[in-house]
Write an enzyme that holds these catalytic residues in place. Structure first.
Site, mmCIF file in Angstrom:
data_model
loop_
_atom_site.group_PDB
_atom_site.id
_atom_site.type_symbol
_atom_site.label_atom_id
_atom_site.label_comp_id
_atom_site.label_asym_id
_atom_site.label_seq_id
_atom_site.Cartn_x
_atom_site.Cartn_y
_atom_site.Cartn_z
ATOM 1 N N ASP A 171 0.816 -1.220 0.000
ATOM 2 C CA ASP A 171 0.000 0.000 0.000
ATOM 3 C C ASP A 171 0.851 1.271 0.000
ATOM 4 O O ASP A 171 2.002 1.279 0.451
ATOM 5 C CB ASP A 171 -0.865 0.044 1.270
ATOM 6 C CG ASP A 171 -2.058 -0.880 1.191
ATOM 7 O OD1 ASP A 171 -2.135 -1.700 0.263
ATOM 8 O OD2 ASP A 171 -2.908 -0.773 2.104
ATOM 9 N N HIS A 182 3.717 -2.070 3.390
ATOM 10 C CA HIS A 182 3.794 -0.727 2.806
ATOM 11 C C HIS A 182 5.146 -0.601 2.101
ATOM 12 O O HIS A 182 6.189 -0.629 2.778
ATOM 13 C CB HIS A 182 3.630 0.347 3.886
ATOM 14 C CG HIS A 182 2.249 0.372 4.467
ATOM 15 N ND1 HIS A 182 1.860 -0.511 5.452
ATOM 16 C CD2 HIS A 182 1.166 1.127 4.172
ATOM 17 C CE1 HIS A 182 0.584 -0.275 5.745
ATOM 18 N NE2 HIS A 182 0.139 0.706 4.989
HETATM 19 ZN ZN LIG Z 1 -2.610 3.269 3.173
#
Ligand SMILES: [Zn+2]
Length: 287
Positions: free
Chosen positions: A96, A249
């Protein structure tokens, strides 16, 4: 940069893990990152394209799982009752908040070296700022989907603003992919920032044929930690869960640094990477 800063999750679930804390990165670090990427990206790209996949001795991607909104509109046990039909020791890797130099490039190189394909939930602002990295993600065979325009908490803004955030994120990506600012996504997958959905936005996305991805486990990589700490945390959680959609992430330095070791762990412990794709082109779903 935009970053996840809070998550809503069902804490009663045994595998629900933790809550998020915020992270702010200043302009100086951003400028440094931009300069570093300008210097090293060509070399990384050359490495990633050094040998074709599949390649003996690598982890590889074991199979493609087509995800159909009509049967799987929402997946991920940390937010929803349902998840993807994965077998034991099967994982789906998701990243993400990118694209973000230079960490996204490091993650891509790690994936390419193990012939592994993942799914990216990109922030529209970052897509517009770094279209070359988006094109590299696509060229290397990964699935690209969206994560709003600027990563607000969609529970805390008006519904019309939430729709604008979703659509602007989609149109930013479509502009890079196809040169047109369409709000019909090529890949009809979406992840809410911080998993902060509302019933109205969930209904809207389902009506538009867009699958909402949560996750089954995460690395908590929004927290400050060393790559070694993150590796232990995520492998312990994976051992307990046995399978699942994993959230990382690719904007995090420790995640990028850890990724080669994590992929080796998957290979050495007989895990299999599943690549998710839409069941059919979004254009045929209509809305
Ligand atoms: Zn996010």
């Amino acid at each position: 940069m935009r970053s996840c800063n809070s998550f809503r999750t069902n804490q009663s679930r045994p595998r629900a893990m933790a809550r998020l804390s915020g992270l702010v990165i200043g302009p100086a670090l951003i400028a440094t990152a931009l300069m570093a990427t300008a210097l090293i990206s060509p070399a990384l790209a050359a490495t990633a394209h050094a040998a074709p996949c599949p390649r003996p001795g690598t982890l590889g991607t074991s199979r493609v799982l087509e995800v159909d909104v009509s049967t799987m509109p929402r997946v991920g046990l940390q937010s929803f009752p349902e998840t993807l039909p994965l077998a034991d020791h099967e994982v789906v890797l998701t990243f993400d908040d990118g694209p973000w130099p230079p960490t996204t490039s490091r993650v891509l190189t790690a994936l390419a070296q193990e012939c592994v394909r993942a799914t990216y939930f990109l922030i529209g602002e970052h897509v517009s700022e770094h279209p070359d990295i988006v094109r590299r993600i696509v060229a290397e065979g990964h699935t690209v989907a969206t994560h709003t325009w600027s990563h607000p908490n969609l529970m805390q803004i008006e519904h019309e603003q939430a729709i604008e955030q979703i659509d602007h994120g989609i149109s930013a990506l479509e502009t890079v992919l196809h040169g047109t600012a369409s709000t019909t996504p090529t890949t009809p997958f979406f992840r809410f920032p911080g998993f902060q959905s509302t019933p109205e936005t969930l209904d809207l996305l389902q009506s538009r044929g867009i699958v909402v991805f949560g996750s089954d486990l995460w690395a908590s990589d929004w927290n400050k930690m060393t790559p070694k700490q993150e590796l232990k945390l995520i492998t312990d959680r994976l051992e307990a869960a046995g399978k699942g959609i994993i959230l990382f992430h690719d904007t995090k330095t420790h995640t990028a640094a850890m990724m080669p070791a994590f992929l080796r762990y998957l290979r050495d412990n007989d895990y299999h990477v599943v690549h998710v794709k839409p069941a059919e082109p979004a254009a045929s779903l209509g809305h």
